[in-house]
Structures are given as structure tokens and as C-alpha cells.
Design a protein around this motif. Structure first.
Motif, PDB file in Angstrom:
ATOM      1  N   GLY A  20       0.877  -1.279  -0.098  1.00  0.00           N
ATOM      2  CA  GLY A  20       0.122  -0.001   0.040  1.00  0.00           C
ATOM      3  C   GLY A  20       0.845   1.217  -0.073  1.00  0.00           C
ATOM      4  N   THR A  21       1.953   1.189   0.580  1.00  0.00           N
ATOM      5  CA  THR A  21       2.968   2.259   0.904  1.00  0.00           C
ATOM      6  C   THR A  21       3.644   2.672  -0.572  1.00  0.00           C
ATOM      7  OG1 THR A  21       3.165   2.100   3.062  1.00  0.00           O
ATOM      8  CG2 THR A  21       4.532   3.388   2.044  1.00  0.00           C
ATOM      9  N   GLN A  22       3.895   1.560  -1.281  1.00  0.00           N
ATOM     10  CA  GLN A  22       4.466   1.472  -2.499  1.00  0.00           C
ATOM     11  C   GLN A  22       3.293   2.149  -3.563  1.00  0.00           C
ATOM     12  OE1 GLN A  22       5.689  -2.437  -3.998  1.00  0.00           O
ATOM     13  NE2 GLN A  22       6.707  -2.935  -2.224  1.00  0.00           N
ATOM     14  N   ARG A  23       2.385   1.636  -3.445  1.00  0.00           N
ATOM     15  CA  ARG A  23       1.227   2.701  -4.213  1.00  0.00           C
ATOM     16  C   ARG A  23       1.324   4.187  -3.911  1.00  0.00           C
ATOM     17  NH1 ARG A  23      -0.139   0.639  -8.749  1.00  0.00           N
ATOM     18  NH2 ARG A  23      -2.145   1.507  -8.820  1.00  0.00           N
ATOM     19  N   MET A  24       1.532   4.628  -2.783  1.00  0.00           N
ATOM     20  CA  MET A  24       1.472   5.863  -2.392  1.00  0.00           C
ATOM     21  C   MET A  24       2.712   6.702  -3.041  1.00  0.00           C
ATOM     22  SD  MET A  24      -1.167   6.409  -0.895  1.00  0.00           S
ATOM     23  CE  MET A  24      -1.977   5.246  -1.923  1.00  0.00           C
ATOM     24  N   LEU A  25       3.779   5.808  -2.607  1.00  0.00           N
ATOM     25  CA  LEU A  25       5.197   6.192  -3.438  1.00  0.00           C
ATOM     26  C   LEU A  25       4.951   6.284  -5.070  1.00  0.00           C
ATOM     27  CD1 LEU A  25       8.333   7.096  -3.014  1.00  0.00           C
ATOM     28  CD2 LEU A  25       8.586   4.478  -3.308  1.00  0.00           C
ATOM     29  N   SER A  26       4.403   5.629  -5.680  1.00  0.00           N
ATOM     30  CA  SER A  26       4.407   5.878  -7.089  1.00  0.00           C
ATOM     31  C   SER A  26       3.780   7.092  -7.361  1.00  0.00           C
ATOM     32  CB  SER A  26       3.615   4.505  -7.608  1.00  0.00           C
ATOM     33  OG  SER A  26       4.381   3.487  -7.646  1.00  0.00           O
ATOM     34  N   ILE A  27       2.601   7.476  -6.709  1.00  0.00           N
ATOM     35  CA  ILE A  27       1.774   8.619  -6.754  1.00  0.00           C
ATOM     36  C   ILE A  27       2.837   9.868  -6.549  1.00  0.00           C
ATOM     37  CG2 ILE A  27      -0.099  10.065  -6.175  1.00  0.00           C
ATOM     38  CD1 ILE A  27      -1.604   7.253  -5.742  1.00  0.00           C
ATOM     39  N   ALA A  28       3.486   9.899  -5.296  1.00  0.00           N
ATOM     40  CA  ALA A  28       4.346  11.002  -5.288  1.00  0.00           C
ATOM     41  C   ALA A  28       5.329  11.068  -6.104  1.00  0.00           C
ATOM     42  CB  ALA A  28       4.874  10.644  -3.658  1.00  0.00           C
ATOM     43  N   LEU A  29       5.815  10.009  -6.555  1.00  0.00           N
ATOM     44  CA  LEU A  29       6.761  10.215  -7.727  1.00  0.00           C
ATOM     45  C   LEU A  29       6.310  10.851  -9.037  1.00  0.00           C
ATOM     46  CD1 LEU A  29       9.015   6.844  -6.929  1.00  0.00           C
ATOM     47  CD2 LEU A  29       9.658   9.001  -6.249  1.00  0.00           C
ATOM     48  N   ALA A  30       4.978  10.416  -9.320  1.00  0.00           N
ATOM     49  CA  ALA A  30       4.650  10.974 -10.484  1.00  0.00           C
ATOM     50  C   ALA A  30       4.274  12.405 -10.324  1.00  0.00           C
ATOM     51  CB  ALA A  30       3.186  10.204 -10.922  1.00  0.00           C
TER      52      ALA A  30
END
Length: 258
Positions: free
Chosen positions: A160-170
């Protein structure tokens, strides 16, 4: 107050063909600042092709406008520089870097310096580096990534935190319009709640958000408008309430999910 009066992102008559296969045909929609536009439809409806068309990753027909300026022929990386950002279905990050290093890397447009500056101004460069680290740290926490994970590799943090990281990086150092492709995929419980909170907070910050999503409860609860695609064409557009009561949508999509 923002000077933007019209849509932040507007697409007109988008079309995508792969040989004889028409993946997208004559699709038009728009999203304003502080608004969430949901895009739904059955598998194969053309949702991802729509994103590929908007961000110029495929040859396509139609026009794309960002803040009223036509950007149809702009290269994908230049679209990102202008503030049109996209997160993909699959988590995307640099696997060999820590979470914090990933965030610092995507902030280089704000903090990057040339070799001459690094050589001649070492103290200024060190200060700039400290600023970048602090900015990256704050942004990660703002996207719901606790500081305890910042020193870990992305593959070593919860999904779930990986998903948030992907959004943050985008999102990077900022965006005018952010396209999210199934951000809730694989999420549940607290992770889903965190995602909803994040989407609402980004909306409150006046970001224009476009969200492809299969989780109906999520998209119906956060979207201001919804576009329904079927077989590459626009089936319906409206508020969540209008879409939920549209017999064409119930037949084509929502009814099948029940």
C-alpha cells in the motif's frame, strides 16, 4: 486565487487505432482545477489507451489542451515539464535507490545544478542538497509515507505504501493535472482509506485529477464527474448520481459488476 477559469485539461475527439483495431474513437472530456474526473468502463473499454493518447505515448487523432493552450504535438517529457503528470497501473520507482533517494531524484528539476556550480560553489551546493532532502522528506510524509520507510528500498516497504510512493513520484515537484491509473489496485482497509484521504486533499489543493478506477465505491465517493467508456467510445458523462442511474451504464458496466 488562481487565474484559471476554464478546464485545466481538455481533450477533444481523441482516437487511437492499432492497425485495424480502433481502441479509442471520438472521446472528449475535460477537468477543472480542484475537480476529480473518474473514468470507468469494462476491461478493454479504452481507458488506458485514453491516457496513452492524452500523454502522447501513442499516435492518435484529436486535440489536447492544457490551461487553454494546445499541447497536442508536445513530446511526453515536455508535457510533464508543463505540469501534465501520470502514474501508471504498475508501481514505478528506482529499485536500487532508497525511498528518500527516489523522491530526491524526481525533484531534480527544482534542485539540480551543473558541474560548474558544484565545483565552484561547494557550500551553496551542500545547502541545496540539504534543502532537497528536507523537501523530499516532507513530500513523502505528505503522501502518507512514514519517515521510518524513507531509508528502505521501495520493494521492502508495504504494498500500500508502494502505491502511495508511485503517486508521489509521479506528482514530483508539482503538477497542474495528474492522471492516476487504478491507484486502488490491490488496496483494502486502511490503505484504501489513506488513498481516499490523499485524493480529497489533492483536490482541496486545487489539483485537477483524472482517475481510472475499477473500485466503484471509491470512484463514486470522490469523483465530481464520471466518464464511462465502452468499446473505445464515450457512453455517458455525468455526476456519480447520474451515472449510477443511467440505464445504459447499468447495462454496459455497473450491472455486470453486481
Amino acid at each position: 486565487m488562481s487565474g484559471v477559469t476554464g478546464p485545466v485539461l481538455r481533450v477533444e475527439a481523441l482516437g487511437v487505432s492499432y492497425g485495424a483495431l480502433v481502441a479509442l474513437d471520438d472521446v472528449t472530456w475535460s477537468v477543472r482545477e480542484g475537480e476529480i474526473l473518474g473514468i470507468i468502463g469494462p476491461n478493454g473499454a479504452g481507458k488506458s489507451s485514453c491516457y496513452d493518447a492524452v500523454t502522447h505515448l501513442v499516435r492518435r487523432r484529436g486535440q489536447v489542451f492544457l490551461n487553454g493552450e494546445e499541447v497536442t504535438d508536445i513530446a511526453p517529457h515536455l508535457l510533464a515539464e508543463r505540469g501534465l503528470k501520470r502514474a501508471f497501473q504498475q508501481n514505478a520507482f528506482f529499485h536500487e535507490m532508497t525511498v528518500l533517494e527516489n523522491m530526491i531524484t524526481v525533484l531534480q528539476d527544482r534542485y539540480g545544478t551543473g558541474l560548474v556550480a558544484t565545483t565552484l560553489l561547494p557550500f551553496a551546493e551542500a545547502r541545496r542538497r540539504r534543502d532537497a532532502v528536507e523537501d523530499a522528506r516532507q513530500r513523502l510524509m505528505r503522501f502518507g509515507i512514514p519517515e521510518a520507510y524513507h531509508g528502505l528500498k521501495p520493494t521492502n516497504i508495504p504494498y500500500g505504501t508502494q502505491r502511495m510512493l508511485s503517486i508521489a513520484l509521479a506528482y514530483g515537484s508539482g503538477a497542474k493535472a495528474l492522471l492516476l491509473d487504478e491507484p486502488a489496485a490491490g488496496l483494502g482497509g486502511k490503505d484504501m482509506t489513506h488513498l481516499i484521504d490523499l485524493l480529497i486533499s489533492l483536490k482541496q489543493e486545487r489539483l485537477a485529477l483524472v482517475v481510472i478506477e475499477h473500485h466503484m465505491d471509491l470512484i463514486m465517493s470522490v469523483a465530481d464527474k464520471i466518464v464511462v467508456l465502452e468499446q473505445g467510445r464515450l457512453l455517458a458523462t455525468g455526476t456519480p448520481q447520474q451515472i449510477q442511474s443511467d440505464p445504459r451504464v447499468l447495462e454496459a458496466y455497473l450491472g455486470r459488476a453486481q
